[in-house]
Each structure stands twice: as structure tokens, then as C-alpha cells.
Write an enzyme that holds these catalytic residues in place. Structure first.
Site, mmCIF file in Angstrom:
data_model
loop_
_atom_site.group_PDB
_atom_site.id
_atom_site.type_symbol
_atom_site.label_atom_id
_atom_site.label_comp_id
_atom_site.label_asym_id
_atom_site.label_seq_id
_atom_site.Cartn_x
_atom_site.Cartn_y
_atom_site.Cartn_z
ATOM 1 C CB SER A 1 -23.566 9.555 -50.564
ATOM 2 O OG SER A 1 -24.922 9.315 -50.332
ATOM 3 C CG HIS B 1 -29.593 3.587 -56.496
ATOM 4 N ND1 HIS B 1 -30.309 2.859 -55.582
ATOM 5 C CD2 HIS B 1 -29.867 4.883 -56.240
ATOM 6 C CE1 HIS B 1 -30.986 3.685 -54.808
ATOM 7 N NE2 HIS B 1 -30.740 4.927 -55.185
ATOM 8 C CG HIS C 1 -35.905 9.515 -48.380
ATOM 9 N ND1 HIS C 1 -36.061 8.240 -48.868
ATOM 10 C CD2 HIS C 1 -35.310 10.224 -49.355
ATOM 11 C CE1 HIS C 1 -35.583 8.185 -50.094
ATOM 12 N NE2 HIS C 1 -35.118 9.380 -50.421
HETATM 13 N N1 GLN Z 1 -24.850 7.032 -55.281
HETATM 14 C C1 GLN Z 1 -25.729 8.074 -54.889
HETATM 15 C C2 GLN Z 1 -25.653 8.287 -53.385
HETATM 16 O O1 GLN Z 1 -25.529 7.357 -52.678
HETATM 17 C C3 GLN Z 1 -27.137 7.770 -55.255
HETATM 18 C C4 GLN Z 1 -28.069 8.811 -54.743
HETATM 19 C C5 GLN Z 1 -29.446 8.718 -55.310
HETATM 20 O O2 GLN Z 1 -29.886 7.707 -55.759
HETATM 21 N N2 GLN Z 1 -30.170 9.802 -55.277
HETATM 22 O O3 GLN Z 1 -25.744 9.366 -52.910
HETATM 23 ZN ZN ZN Z 2 -31.561 6.720 -54.595
#
Ligand code: GLN
Ligand code: ZN
Length: 757
Positions: free
Chosen positions: A434, A643, A696
Site C-alpha cells: 500500500s 509478508h 509505524h
Molecule cells: N500489502 C499490505 C499493505 O501494504 C500489507 C499490510 C500489512 O502487512 N499489514 O498494506
Molecule cells: Zn505488515
């Protein structure tokens, strides 16, 4: 019969706290204005619980960010790097939670971790050899008085001494046991202060007691509480556990001088058994967690009544309550205007659970309750057959054989084929998916939802964002691009909305961390893919660039773990149904020319049972196969990424490798890099992208900082296996920090590339 609530959601029915806090971060409102908004929510919650006849209403369950961080501030366990910035307490608190970059300095936030087996995240307290634990804050007392002023006597709640010390990280030589005296003294003082304020009860939350405990852990627990309770005055102490059973310390728990013991009869597999086998001490109150604080289905009154009547044989004073804090469920059904009554009647959010407690109190206190209208209608509801069975899906799942879970050829063969196909440079750079969900994206989505923006206008808007995003990534010089996920409100909710069998809500928000909330879908019936979900966006993005573009999906285990799951079929069954749907999407992307597909399992670890003995059978034995089933059908030259939002998988490392992905990216920047040693020791074969900076936090990592991280990685992982990426998706970030951060990332990777070749 009395009722008790462990904790109540603090975000406000319409996320008022989130919005106020974010305004405060942007300096649009003052601390006083923020506090005013917070107080409104707290008073509302107190009064709501009072109106529902709750006898033990919690105070101090409120937090501006997180209760563990609150406890660290309460106990003076705040690292100097935050206090020395010279900010006031509230700002110091926010800086510890989020990091700081400004004229006063540049400090990273404290680490953040998942709260047991939930999707809530807590801030990890840091303790070093110089830490002096003592009662330093006044928040629990202030909030207790505030409630009292509103004519609501409460049961103040505080994270317990054992859990606090167990969850902290120790930066020096000293360990938890070295802080027993100080910590016990602080909690004793707290009890005395509450005594002086006239509090009848104090609740200590000790979820760490439901985890596997060593002999040292038990000794720590006993030692802390023998000391704390010896100083007990007029205030009674409730030791509240949740998220499981206390099989390792039941005996000690019941022999210590607690006045009340809170056990979880919803998630605690052995709670009943423990009471039956060991009895329950006379004169103490058993707080029975029977209303599920984690799921949204109506309580089954008959089952609850059976549990309580069983417990009555052993305990003479029982208080019924929630199984854990209601923090983990949305606030109220009141704002769900689109969901039909046929669904809503099966749901109970936090507010409705208060109503259930009131009904249960009434039912359980009456002889012959089986005839009471509330009981009868609840029984009818639970015997109703729910619609939503999909025979085709069920047939496909039951026909699965071992081959369906194996991708061929084997990993190393695929790795060669893919290296040749992609010819990526050393240290390929990418992102997790994202890009910032800027205000234009949010308002377009809102306008689309309310009908102000037509489908086609919304689609062109998203396409325009994708085009900008692709251009930006080309400009920055990333190697593997993404489309930016602008069409998604949330990585799970989006898929929930696309899949048949899921229900979605309008305002059913649950706090994930700080000001971030999620709106989990409800798994209502059998799941199937009604239509392609992401294909058109990925095709469009790929059409704009010659670079590789990664398709982006959420995996079955994460979708399940971040939804409210069914309780009428097994989790395994639900996971395989979702896996089938995502598999169809994977194959569709591949057929449409997408060469790299990422299937996020951000939440794989989340529902890992808290006790090791349950890991395999209750969870991993179906979770890992569900992921494998998603990608077992792709061609060797298609690269599968996954991920994970954390790096705590040392203990399940072989299972992670066994997911058989080609590349895995994960969080590493906020936790230390020890995971890299573990990868090395275990001959982890999957290629890895340990996040090089923390998304974050709004701070921009420098190029040198990222290079240092890369340096540490290359010492442990073969350079050919490394990917360079941020540690998670960028959607919560702004463009102003994202663009320079990614530029630094690409520059750092380029320099490292030159130095290593
Ligand atoms: N592909 C998602 C993003 O980039 C992964 C988000 C996540 O791991 N919480 O938002
Ligand atoms: Zn993540």
C-alpha cells in the site's frame, strides 16, 4: 448474581477518540480539547454500563494509546531518551508510542507487539539497569475519581505486576526477578491509595498467567503477589486472567490472598476442569468469563447456564462477566443501518453484550429460568439453521488430496528459473504494497460509498492514483513496483467485501493500535470468490510500466484471523474455503500476465495458540497447508511473495519455510535483528526482505541508517537472498515522509549493491 466487565472499548462509538487524537497530533486541537473528548467517551461508557446494571464497571481501562504504555508511565519505567526531550507528560507519552523527529531531537518509538492472540498491539515497556520502578503517575486514581464524580463507583483496572514484568524487555543485565521488590512496593502503594479513595475492588489484569509458565515464572508470580497482598488494606483484589486457562499456576493462584479470581470459561480449554479437579476456595469470588469478549455472536444462554450451574457446585460466590476486555469487539450495533435484522439478531457487540450480561444475571438468578422469555428466544435463535451453505465449495474442499498442497518443482529449482526470468539486481528494492491513503483517497471512497461519486468516476479516480503511484515508484527507482492498494480500505475488509459468504459492517471498528482501527468482516456462511477481486487493478498498473509489478493479495489465514470467525464450523474448514477463493485469484492474476504475486499473511502468528502444546494440532496443521494450497497451482516462473507484520517467528521458523513461498518480507527494524541469526542457523531457504525501516512512525530514516541495517543483514544472510523494503505497507503514512524514506532506501540499496559487487 452480579456482573462484571473487564474493560470497555475506548475509541468511542464513532471513533471519536481516534479523530481527536489525530487532530492533536496535527496540532489542530489543544491537549485540553483532546482531554475533553476523551472524558466524554469515558463518562458515556460508565453511564452505559451503569444503565445495563453492570455491578463491576471498570475504570482506567481508558487509554490514549495503550494500557501497557500507561502502566510503564505509571511505574516510572520510561526510557530517558523520551523524558529528556523535555516535553510534558502527554507528549512524552505519545513520543514513546510513535517516535519523534523535530527540533528537540530524533528518537525511535518503543517496540510494538501483538497482544497475545489478538489483533490489538501493545507498546513494549523497556527496562534497563537504571530503571527505578515506583508509583509515578496518577491516571488510575484520576479516572477512578472522575467516575465517582459522575456517580459511578468503579473497579479500577491495572495491568498486573507479573504481566507487566513479563512483557517488558530488559536492556541491561537486570531481569524481571531483579525488580520484584520495587514493583511489589509500587503496586502495594497503589492498593493503599485506592483504599484511601474508598475503592471497593481493584482489578489486576494478568493474561500472562494463561501462557506456558516455567518454575521461575511461577516463583516470580508468587513472590510478587505475596508481597503485594501482604500490604492489602480495605480494597479487595481481583486477579483477572483471560485468553486461556491457568493450568500451570491454578494451585498458587487459589492459595494466594486474592479476594476474587477471574477465569476465562470461553477460551480457557481447561478452566472448568481446573475448578472441578482442584475446587475453589471458600469465601472468594469467582469471576466467570462467560460472555465472549473476542467474537460478535450472541451468547448461548443455555451453554452459559450450564457452565454456571456446574461452577455453582464448587464456588459459592460467582460473578458473571466478559471473557476478556470488550476492546476486541466493536462498540455497538446501533449504527449498523444496512445490515438486515436476520443477521443482526445473531450479533452482540460491546453494548449488546452489556445487555446480555443483564439478561443472564436475571436468568441465572431465577429458578425455572428455562421458561423465561429471554431464555426461550435465545434458545430458538441458536437452534435456527443459518443460510449460506455452498455445496460446490464444500465438495471441492472435501475432494482435496495431498498433491493439492504441494507446489512443483521444488524451491531451489524455481529459484533458478525465476532468477533467470527476472534478472533483478542484487538487493532488489520493493515495498509491501500500500501507498499512503491520503485524504483525497479517503474522500473519494466515501463519496463512492454514499453514491455521490459514480462507479465509473471512482474507477477513473483509482486508476489515476495507480498511475501516479507507478510513476512515482519509477521515479524513485524501485525495482519491483506495486499498484498502491488505493481501492482498499483495509487489506482484509476489502476481500471480505468481495467474497461471497462474508458480511461487512459500516461502523464496527475495533482498535488495532494507537489511533488505528480495523473493521473486521464477519464470516457468515461458506466462502467463495464471486468475481475477480484485484485483477483489473493489477493489469492496469502493469500496463503502465516495463518494470515488474507485484500482484497483491491477502492470505487465507490472515483473512480468517482478522475476521470474526464462524463458530458453527471449524476454523480449518473456513480457512480452506477462503484459500480456495484466493487461489482462484492467484491463478487469474498469473493468467493475466502478473509475474510476481504477494500473498500477505500478516496475521499468521496471531492465532497461534498461546500454549506450545496446542500449536501444531490446533493451528499450524491446517494454517500452513491453507497457505500452500493458495499457490500450489502456479507455474515455476511465477514468484510468490508473502509478508508478515512481525519478526517473531523464531519458534515456528520451520513452519514459515514450509509455507514454501519464494520470498518473505517481514518487520525487523523495530525489533532487534536477532531473527537474522535464527534464519541463518536454520538454513532458511526462502529469500527474505527484513524491513529496513519502521513505517509505524512518521520519522524519515536516513540513508546511512538503512545502510547500517543492510550491513547487519548481509553479515547473516547471503546477499543473493536479500530484498530491501520497508517493514510494512505505507497506507497509514503521509507522502511527505514516504517519498524521502523510499528515496533513502533506494539510495542505500544502490550503494550497498556497488560495495557488494
Ligand atoms: N500489502 C499490505 C499493505 O501494504 C500489507 C499490510 C500489512 O502487512 N499489514 O498494506
Ligand atoms: Zn505488515
Amino acid at each position: 448474581m452480579k456482573s462484571s466487565v473487564i474493560g470497555y472499548p475506548r475509541i468511542g462509538n464513532l471513533r471519536e477518540l481516534k479523530f481527536a487524537t489525530e487532530k492533536y497530533f496535527r496540532k489542530e486541537i489543544s491537549a485540553d480539547e483532546l482531554e475533553k473528548e476523551a472524558k466524554k467517551i469515558r463518562i458515556y461508557n460508565f453511564e452505559l454500563q451503569k444503565a445495563n446494571g453492570i455491578d463491576f464497571i471498570p475504570s482506567n481501562d481508558f487509554s490514549f494509546y495503550d494500557n501497557v504504555l500507561d502502566t510503564a508511565f505509571l511505574l516510572n519505567a520510561v526510557p530517558e531518551r523520551y523524558t529528556q526531550l523535555g516535553l510534558d507528560t502527554l507528549d512524552t507519552y505519545f513520543v514513546a508510542a510513535r517516535g519523534y523527529q523535530g527540533e528537540k531531537g530524533d528518537v525511535k518509538a518503543l517496540a510494538m507487539k501483538k497482544w497475545y492472540n489478538t489483533n490489538y498491539h501493545y507498546i513494549v515497556a523497556e527496562i534497563d539497569d537504571a530503571t527505578q520502578i515506583k508509583l509515578a503517575g496518577t491516571k488510575p486514581f484520576d479516572l477512578y475519581k472522575e467516575a465517582l464524580d459522575a456517580d459511578v463507583p468503579t473497579k479500577p483496572t491495572v495491568i498486573g505486576a507479573y504481566t507487566f514484568l513479563k512483557l517488558a524487555v530488559y536492556k541491561g543485565k537486570k531481569q524481571a526477578a531483579d525488580f520484584i521488590e520495587q514493583t511489589a512496593a509500587a503496586y502495594s502503594e497503589l492498593l493503599q491509595k485506592f483504599g484511601a479513595l474508598g475503592a471497593q475492588w481493584v482489578q489486576f489484569e494478568e493474561p500472562s498467567l494463561v501462557k506456558d509458565m516455567t518454575a521461575d515464572d511461577i516463583a516470580l508470580f508468587v513472590s510478587l503477589y505475596s508481597k503485594i497482598l501482604s500490604a492489602k488494606g480495605s480494597t479487595k483484589v481481583l486477579l483477572q486472567t483471560y485468553f486461556g486457562d491457568v493450568r500451570d499456576c491454578y494451585e498458587q493462584l487459589v492459595s494466594l490472598d486474592f479476594d476474587g479470581i477471574g477465569l476465562d470459561f470461553t477460551e480457557g480449554k481447561k478452566s472448568i476442569e481446573l475448578v472441578k479437579a482442584n475446587g475453589f476456595p471458600k469465601g472468594k469470588v469467582l469471576f466467570a468469563g462467560v460472555v465472549n469478549g473476542k467474537n460478535i455472536w450472541r451468547n448461548n444462554f443455555e451453554m452459559t447456564a450450564n457452565i454456571i450451574s456446574e461452577l455453582k457446585k464448587y464456588a459459592d460466590d460467582i460473578v458473571i462477566g466478559t471473557s476478556c476486555s470488550l476492546l476486541h469487539v466493536p462498540c455497538t450495533l446501533d449504527n449498523e443501518t444496512k445490515l438486515g435484522e436476520e443477521y443482526k439478531k445473531h450479533f452482540a457487540f460491546a453494548q449488546e453484550k452489556l445487555g446480555e450480561l443483564e439478561q443472564l444475571k436475571e436468568i441465572l438468578g431465577t429458578d425455572g429460568y428455562e421458561q423465561s422469555p429471554a431464555f426461550v428466544s435465545n434458545k430458538a435463535l441458536h437452534s435456527e439453521k443459518r443460510a449460506g451453505t455452498n455445496d460446490e465449495v464444500r465438495a471441492k474442499i472435501s475432494a482435496l488430496g495431498n498433491d493439492d498442497f504441494v507446489r512443483l518443482p521444488a524451491f531451489s529449482e524455481r529459484e533458478k528459473i525465476q532468477k533467470e526470468r527476472f534478472s533483478l539486481p542484487l538487493f532488489p528494492t520493493t515495498t509491501i504494497g500500500s501507498f499512503p491513503q491520503t485524504s483525497d483517497v479517503k474522500s473519494a471512497r466515501k463519496a463512492h460509498r454514499t453514491g455521490e461519486l459514480s462507479d465509473s468516476d471512482y474507477e477513473s479516480f483509482i486508476k489515476q492514483k495507480i498511475a501516479q503511484c507507478v510513476a512515482l515508484q519509477e521515479d524513485i527507482g524501485l525495482d519491483v513496483l506495486v499498484h498502491g492498494e488505493y481501492e482498499r480500505n483495509d487489506m482484509v475488509e476489502y476481500f471480505g467485501e468481495c467474497l461471497d459468504g462474508c458480511l461487512f459492517t459500516e461502523k464496527a471498528w475495533v482498535q488495532s493500535y494507537g489511533t488505528r482501527c480495523v473493521k473486521p468482516p464477519v464470516i457468515w456462511g461458506d466462502i467463495s470468490r464471486a468475481k475477480p477481486m484485484t485483477v483489473k487493478w493489477s493489469i492496469y498498473a502493469q500496463s503502465l510500466t516495463d518494470k515488474l509489478l507485484k500482484g497483491m493479495l491477502t492470505g487465507p489465514v490472515t483473512i480468517l484471523n482478522w475476521s470474526f470467525p464462524r463458530e458453527d464450523i471449524s476454523l480449518k474448514e473456513s480457512a480452506l474455503q477462503i484459500a480456495l477463493a484466493i487461489r482462484e485469484e492467484v491463478l487469474d492474476l498469473e493468467a493475466n500476465g502478473i509475474k510476481i504475486i504477494q500473498v500477505d499473511e500478516a496475521a499468521l502468528r496471531e492465532k497461534l495458540p498461546l500454549r506450545k502444546a496446542d500449536w501444531k494440532e490446533d493451528y499450524l496443521d491446517w494454517a500452513i497447508p491453507a497457505f500452500r494450497f493458495v499457490h500450489s497451482g502456479v507455474k515455476p516462473q511465477t514468484q510468490i511473495h508473502t509478508h508478515m507484520c512481525y519478526s517473531e517467528f523464531a519458534d515456528i521458523i520451520t513452519y514459515i519455510d514450509d509455507m514454501d513461498a519464494d520470498v518473505i518480507t517481514f518487520e525487523a527494524s523495530r525489533s532487534d535483528l536477532t531473527i537474522l541469526d535464527v534464519l541463518k542457523q536454520n538454513h532458511f531457504r526462502t529469500q527474505v526482505g527484513p524491513g529496513v525501516y519502521d513505517i509505524h512512525s512518521p520519522r524519515v530514516p536516513s540513508k546511512d541508517e538503512i545502510k547500517t541495517a543492510i550491513g547487519k543483514m548481509t553479515q547473516r544472510i547471503p546477499a543473493q537472498k536479500l530484498w530491501i523494503n520497508p517493514d510494512c505497507g505505507l497506507k497509514t503514512r503521509g507522502m511527505q515522509e514516504t517519498v524521502p524514506s523510499l528515496k533513502n532506501l533506494v539510495d542505500a540499496a544502490r550503494e550497498a549493491r556497488n560495495e557488494n559487487s
